[in-house]
Design an enzyme around this catalytic site. Sequence first.
Site, PDB file in Angstrom:
ATOM      1  N   LYS A 160       6.521  41.004 -58.074  1.00 50.63           N
ATOM      2  CA  LYS A 160       5.164  41.268 -58.575  1.00 50.63           C
ATOM      3  C   LYS A 160       5.271  42.021 -59.903  1.00 50.63           C
ATOM      4  CE  LYS A 160       0.782  43.296 -56.963  1.00 50.63           C
ATOM      5  NZ  LYS A 160       0.146  44.099 -55.890  1.00 50.63           N
ATOM      6  N   SER A 201      -4.013  42.156 -54.180  1.00 56.15           N
ATOM      7  CA  SER A 201      -3.621  41.887 -55.545  1.00 56.15           C
ATOM      8  C   SER A 201      -2.294  41.155 -55.708  1.00 56.15           C
ATOM      9  CB  SER A 201      -3.552  43.210 -56.309  1.00 56.15           C
ATOM     10  OG  SER A 201      -2.534  44.035 -55.753  1.00 56.15           O
ATOM     11  N   SER A 239      -2.939  44.838 -50.296  1.00 54.73           N
ATOM     12  CA  SER A 239      -2.562  43.896 -51.354  1.00 54.73           C
ATOM     13  C   SER A 239      -1.351  43.026 -51.059  1.00 54.73           C
ATOM     14  CB  SER A 239      -2.330  44.638 -52.668  1.00 54.73           C
ATOM     15  OG  SER A 239      -3.566  44.956 -53.263  1.00 54.73           O
TER      16      SER A 239
END
Lengths: 488, 479
Positions: A79, A154, A178
């Site tokens: 990420k 996210s 997330s």
Amino acid sequence: MFLHELTANGIREKVKNREVSCVEVVKELFRRIKQKEALIEAYIFLDEEGALSKASEIDDKLESGKEIGLLAGIPIAIKDNISTKNIYTTCASKILENYIPPYNAFVVKKLLQEDAIIIGKTNLDEFAMGSSTENSAFHITRNPWDTESVPGGSSGGSAAAVSADMAFMALGSDTGGSVRQPASFCGNVGFKPTYGRVSRYGLIAFASSLDQIGTLTKDVFDAAMLLQVISGHDALDSTCSALDVPNYLSDINCRDNVVRIGIPREFFREGLDSEIRNALMNALEIYKKNGAVVIDLSLPHCEYAIATYCIIATAEACSNLARYDGVRYGYRSRLDDDNIVDMYSRTRAEAFGDEVKRRILLGNYVLSAGYYEAYYLKASKVRNLIKNDFDEAFTKVDCIISPTCPTPAFKIGEKILDPLEMYLSDVYTNIANLVGIPGISIPCGFTTAGLPIGMQILGKHFEEKKILQIAKLFEQETDFHLQKPKLD
Amino acid sequence: MEYNIVIGLETHAELNTDTKLFCGCSTSFGSEPNTQTCPICLGLPGVLPVINRKAFDHTLKTALALNCEINDFVNFDRKNYYYPDLPKNYQISQNHFNVGNNGSVDIIVKGEKKRIGINNVHLEEDAGKLVHPEASDAGHSLIDFNRAGVPLVEIVTNPDLRSIDDVQGYMHTLRNILQYINVSDCKMQEGSLRFEASISLCRKGAKVFGNRVEIKNLNSMKAVMKVLAYEISRQKELLDKGAQIVMETRLWDEVDGVSRRMRTKEEAHDYRYFPEPDLVPILVDKKSIDRIRETIPELSAMRRQRFTSEYLISDYEAGILTESKPLADYFEECVKLTIVSPKELSNWIINDVLRVLNEKKSHIQDFTISPKMLVDLIEMKSEIGGSIAKEVFSEMSNTGKDASSIVREKNLTPLSNAEELNFIISKIIEDNPKAIEDYGKGKKSALSFLVGQTMKITKGKANPKILIDIFREKLENNL
């Protein structure tokens, strides 16, 4: 079966047995990415060259009979809010668009030590603030199961990449859900460890007391394998635990710990999609059949969790994001300003997105003189009450099972204009962050429209191993995790 | 009109740790800009602080030396404000759970003892330094982050100071304590001791304090004294005219010798303090307090008292000797090495050692003459005479050689040889009939004159005691 469809452990076995070279694995994976990435847009940055060079390094190691790491040859996506030395780390924000960290996050160091191959950086909601990855400053990411729907967020890029077989595993971060929520939306296994189990050093902070790095994988075993590598003490993170890391892989098939399952009644009330409710009920039946006892529970303070979360997360965020001011690195407004305050304001006005600004404003508000006691301090106290609820619950049960999200993946654009509606997407997940306990989301069914449904299993602090075993049992009894989106 | 003056002082002292508060960077002063930095003290995205235990212990030591109550739960807070020298745009400091509270310092002002309350002692990180180019049209400023993250102990008094003399006494005593317990070098010229003052005036007899003015960025004790004198007269003048004092923050302009408004109360920063989530609270138990307490030496006030009673020197002398710990240690080291009276040792140290150190702008720690060497010299004095001893001392301070080798090399062995002296003395008696006559008339000062003449001729190499004996004998016989 295509190479890219294998699990990370499947690849690991093939590499170890010299059935395939690491370079071949990476090449095959990039072939897949080139086919599908234009549609999904899971990545912000891809590093084919770096991945190939690391792959041939590991091949050399294998060739010369040297010892190889636990993740040898496994291509992994990171990420883009986790710092990678000499590789762009943008947080999907214009303000860090050109930022290249001079150091590796603790977890990245660990991955490299274990011979994983970093293939790229995945998309996210700007600074991990969001539940749909629509808040990325660069582009949206599509859900491989329905490209008109969001992948969640996210960590939407990481979840979509794993789901679309464009990465064998991925790292995400979970501040309010997330990792688990996108895993649920994309049909992956998403694991958020106990706060303090994995070092946050190098994870670009959103809300320091809630942030935790987690894993997105194709099955539970892969989650255990990745967790094994990234867990452990780090002297550079004062909040990181010094407790020994158990072996998550041994006894993963053990079923002795599947005993008492708590069902919080507050999690099954209005707002929960009926198909998801049914999937959960079916899942509980499977556990019952395997000897578990299902116990009705109440977590009375959970109704305040979203409000508490909003206050604590935004307070910490406004302070954490204060450093992006255009002075030392990152974006700086191009206009010539005579005074520094104008430079600050313009830089931040131009380079932060709406959701980030909303949270900075809210955070500053709840910390302001005269409001601190009413908001931040009170939220901290409620947080303790919620913790007490869980302590109490865990005296009666071994784990708590709930849906991961109240709805399946929603359509792109559906909630972006309604922040409150969007925040509700985290209603079942952010409690684990407030309390600091570990939680996993695993696939437990599909809606009639063919969208994945996720089941969340929460456990006591540092009982990752137990959660993995409970999740693994379900996986052995079902085949939801083996389903693949049709991307052709 | 008569006013009461109310002053409170915040002191920031750089702790003398080798590394910064939250990272491993060096704290040494004067390096090339931005050479002592790392991702952590530069506040790069994703970094985390880790507390420097030594800095914490130093703060604890300071709090104990200032008689504070030590909190068993210590935590850090973020103080949020924007400034380009502050890498994270928040400072990790302490607001709610300081290391120590409710302490006190005893000071002596005009011979009287006064107790100044310490509100709190806490630990925080320093900011970097802005470097403004000399050209006013440069259009930019530079930032040196070497100082960013250096540990500071902040000591906050209650508003107990009532005059500039109080302030001077307090600053002096505080610096002395910090140096004694060896937590800070207190080097003003390197900015390792900085102050902020708040001052208000109220009419004599008034029940409430007047409006408070804060003055920031005072980098020396001199600046504190100057700005307070300036503020007192500025505020007096305003109050005399019947005007109100505005609650505000002012900056001291060293060049023009005036204070200027920085911001009013309405513009005051809201620091939005909240607990630092990246650090874990520190639990301070009795064991660690005891461990630190044991490292605190006898402080100067106690030592001064002991010196007067134990060594029979004056309070004034004891005051000078205990001004710095190394000097007091030096003195006591000398006392231990000899039977020479402490009083004489004190005279030597105050008159000679300190004079040389002043001339050389040096410190006792770097002094070429060790206590042993000084004592050896003083013990030789009765043999070589006072003026030779002084000469030898100055040679020792220049060369670092010991007394006996200097005496040998320079052939300064005293003329105690009676035969040689007899010859010189006979000649002096011959040459000074007037003095002989005076002595005969009972004028005892004539003897001193004769001794002086002899010393002149022998270039001080004669032993005056012996001279007096010989002169007496000869003159008595003559009569």
